[in-house]
Scaffold this active site. Structure first.
Site, PDB file in Angstrom:
ATOM      1  N   GLU A 154       0.832  -1.207   0.000  1.00 23.65           N
ATOM      2  CA  GLU A 154       0.000   0.000   0.000  1.00 23.65           C
ATOM      3  C   GLU A 154       0.862   1.251   0.000  1.00 23.65           C
ATOM      4  O   GLU A 154       1.806   1.376   0.781  1.00 23.65           O
ATOM      5  CB  GLU A 154      -0.919   0.051   1.214  1.00 23.65           C
ATOM      6  N   ASP A 220       9.685   5.013  15.715  1.00 19.23           N
ATOM      7  CA  ASP A 220       9.574   6.454  15.510  1.00 19.23           C
ATOM      8  C   ASP A 220      10.052   7.169  16.768  1.00 19.23           C
ATOM      9  O   ASP A 220       9.596   6.864  17.875  1.00 19.23           O
ATOM     10  CB  ASP A 220       8.115   6.819  15.204  1.00 19.23           C
ATOM     11  N   ASP A 222      10.584  11.126  18.230  1.00 18.15           N
ATOM     12  CA  ASP A 222      10.236  12.517  17.958  1.00 18.15           C
ATOM     13  C   ASP A 222      10.659  13.378  19.137  1.00 18.15           C
ATOM     14  O   ASP A 222      10.391  13.043  20.294  1.00 18.15           O
ATOM     15  CB  ASP A 222       8.728  12.647  17.724  1.00 18.15           C
TER      16      ASP A 222
END
Length: 534
Positions: A154, A220, A222
């Protein structure tokens, strides 16, 4: 801190194999389905009728091609147009050897001084001339030959009106490139490989037959998750001092993934502003189900609670080997990047937070009295005061072992990675593609060489407008005749820019991945050793 670009691993001399021309029949899709996004059957097409795309596309083509130049012809849906050798056809070269000299001269882009990073003309030129579609395809496909690993993957596009276009899929890199040039998204994200073509999911009789079956394990990090402990910046702002939190996190997570789980193909990518993403591409990692992903994320997770909570690190003793190793990796960073550069306990309010984390009330009262009398005392000195006062016998009830453990927990609270665990737990989570442009900063999401992670400078990463300007500067200085190297190969536009080392590093990473994938495939195809012999 000097700006560093990735160097190539030891297998850098091995070339990526060229993809075969023919696409397996089961992976072919009609061209109309790709360009029109199967609007009727999927129901996921967003309304783009208000986006005046034709105007900027015409203007951009006029800027990129002189009247006599031949515009590139798109490949047929069932083909991949990669040439032999190193020529990457997804990169639009500044000149074509077959053209006459007067036809080779390219019209400069000549970006206006007020141009924005996300302007459609800028993004169109970036995708057409600089984005490494070939290597992205081979990375996600795990083979030079088209397969369902790519065809059932996808892709999700963020369009210029901030609309989301989900469940897009492509059998080849050429078709992905063609659609991206047509849509000109501000960015795109990568999702999982599904059990069937995502475009055809609504044609299935049972919705349960459409499910994610593989995807890279991702992490991830951040800097906004560090706002309560970084003092130099907050929110979207970053500087080299607070970037060290990301450096520490990469070192700890990368070491754990390699040493504790045996993963090899780990690529770290700068998010374009204030963070970094890890993509683990080992086959074993890609095929993990959600419970296994959750278990690894839980293994690496440590910091608990929000900004208003109390003690955020509560670990059992003796320390797990992973935490003991992490403390060893982080102790020097704590002294320099935290105590010296962040100075986290400079004010009374802030050093009260430190005292809350220490176990002995009498010792705390002595420290508070000392620090109240010296308001300008640095965090380096305050940290040293803890042991100094403890040794004087300021507290008759002090438990030395409890104090040592509390100090270890403080080091971990201020240095250990703060991961967005939800990103890692699910197969179907989308993550921004490497090499897209961050719309806020204009910086390209480039890979980070973990071997030189302490040298990486996020503020030195090139912006999209920088790169396009570098192409024009190179052409103006060297002329189009110099775009052919000594071996007669056409120089790609990215080779004229500061993006080159990052693309070459990505290429090297893909080479190593494909090499191991071939070994896995060969071992799978070999007959078992216990077969009966006659």
């Amino acid at each position: 801190m000097p700006h560093s670009v990735p160097s190539q691993p030891s297998f850098q001399d091995e070339e990526l194999p060229d993809a075969p021309i023919q696409v397996p029949a089961e992976l072919e899709v009609e061209d109309a389905k790709v360009t029109e996004h199967n609007t009727q059957s999927t129901g996921d097409q967003v309304d783009r009728s208000e986006q005046p795309m034709d105007d900027w596309k015409v203007k951009m083509e006029e800027a990129l091609f002189s009247p006599n130049e031949v515009k590139p012809v798109a490949a047929e849906p069932g083909e991949i147009s990669f040439e032999d050798g190193d020529d990457d056809d997804e990169f639009l070269a500044s000149s074509t050897p077959e053209l006459k000299a007067e036809e080779q001269e390219k019209v400069p882009i000549n970006l206006a001084p007020t141009v924005r990073y996300s302007d459609p003309e800028v993004m169109y030129a970036f995708y057409q001339r600089l984005f490494p579609f070939r290597y992205l395809f081979q990375w996600l496909n795990h083979s030079p030959s088209p397969s369902s690993d790519f065809a059932h993957r996808e892709f999700t596009f963020t369009l210029r009106n901030d609309a989301y276009l989900r469940y897009q899929s492509y059998p080849t890199a050429d078709l992905l490139r063609r659609d991206i040039l047509n849509l000109n998204p501000s960015r795109f994200e990568i999702g999982p490989v599904y059990s069937t073509n995502p475009r055809e999911r609504k044609t299935l009789r049972k919705a349960s037959n459409f499910k994610p079956i593989s995807k890279e394990l991702v992490f991830d990090i951040d800097l906004t998750d560090y706002d309560e402990i970084r003092v130099c910046c907050s929110g979207a702002k970053i500087c080299l001092r607070c970037w060290q939190f990301i450096t520490m996190a990469i070192k700890v997570v990368d070491r754990a993934l390699r040493d504790d789980f045996g993963f090899k193909h780990i690529m770290w990518v700068y998010s374009g502003r204030r963070g970094a993403h890890a993509w683990i591409s080992d086959k074993r990692a890609r095929e993990m189900d959600d419970p296994k992903r959750k278990a690894i994320a839980g293994y690496l997770g440590l910091i608990k609670g929000g900004a208003q909570s109390g003690k955020k690190v509560n670990v059992k003793r003796p320390l797990h080997p992973h935490l003991a190793r992490s403390l060893d990796l982080l102790k020097d960073h704590f002294q320099t990047d935290i105590l010296r550069d962040q100075d986290p306990w400079a004010s009374q309010k802030k050093y009260e937070r430190l005292l809350e984390l220490l176990p002995d009330r009498t010792l705390n009262d002595s420290l508070r009295k000392k620090w109240d009398s010296a308001p300008d005392r640095s965090s380096v000195s305050k940290w040293a005061d803890i042991d100094a006062l403890a040794k004087t016998g300021a507290s008759k009830t002090l438990d030395a072992k409890a104090l040592l453990e509390a100090k270890q927990d403080i080091v971990l609270e201020y240095t250990y990675p703060r991961l967005d665990i939800e990103v890692s737990k699910k197969l179907n989570h989308l993550l921004k593609s490497p090499f897209v442009v961050h719309p806020g900063t204009g910086r390209v999401c480039v890979p980070i060489d973990v071997r030189r992670v302490e040298e990486f400078d996020p503020l030195g990463v090139p912006t999209v407008t920088d790169l396009l300007g570098e192409i024009d500067s190179w052409d103006s200085k060297h002329g189009t005749d110099m775009a052919i190297d000594g071996e007669g190969k056409r120089m790609q536009d990215y080779e004229k820019t500061s993006l080159k080392p990052y693309v070459e590093y990505f290429k090297s990473f893909v080479v190593g991945l494909l090499k191991d994938e071939r070994v896995i495939k060969r071992e799978k195809e070999e007959p078992k050793g216990d077969a009966m012999e006659f």
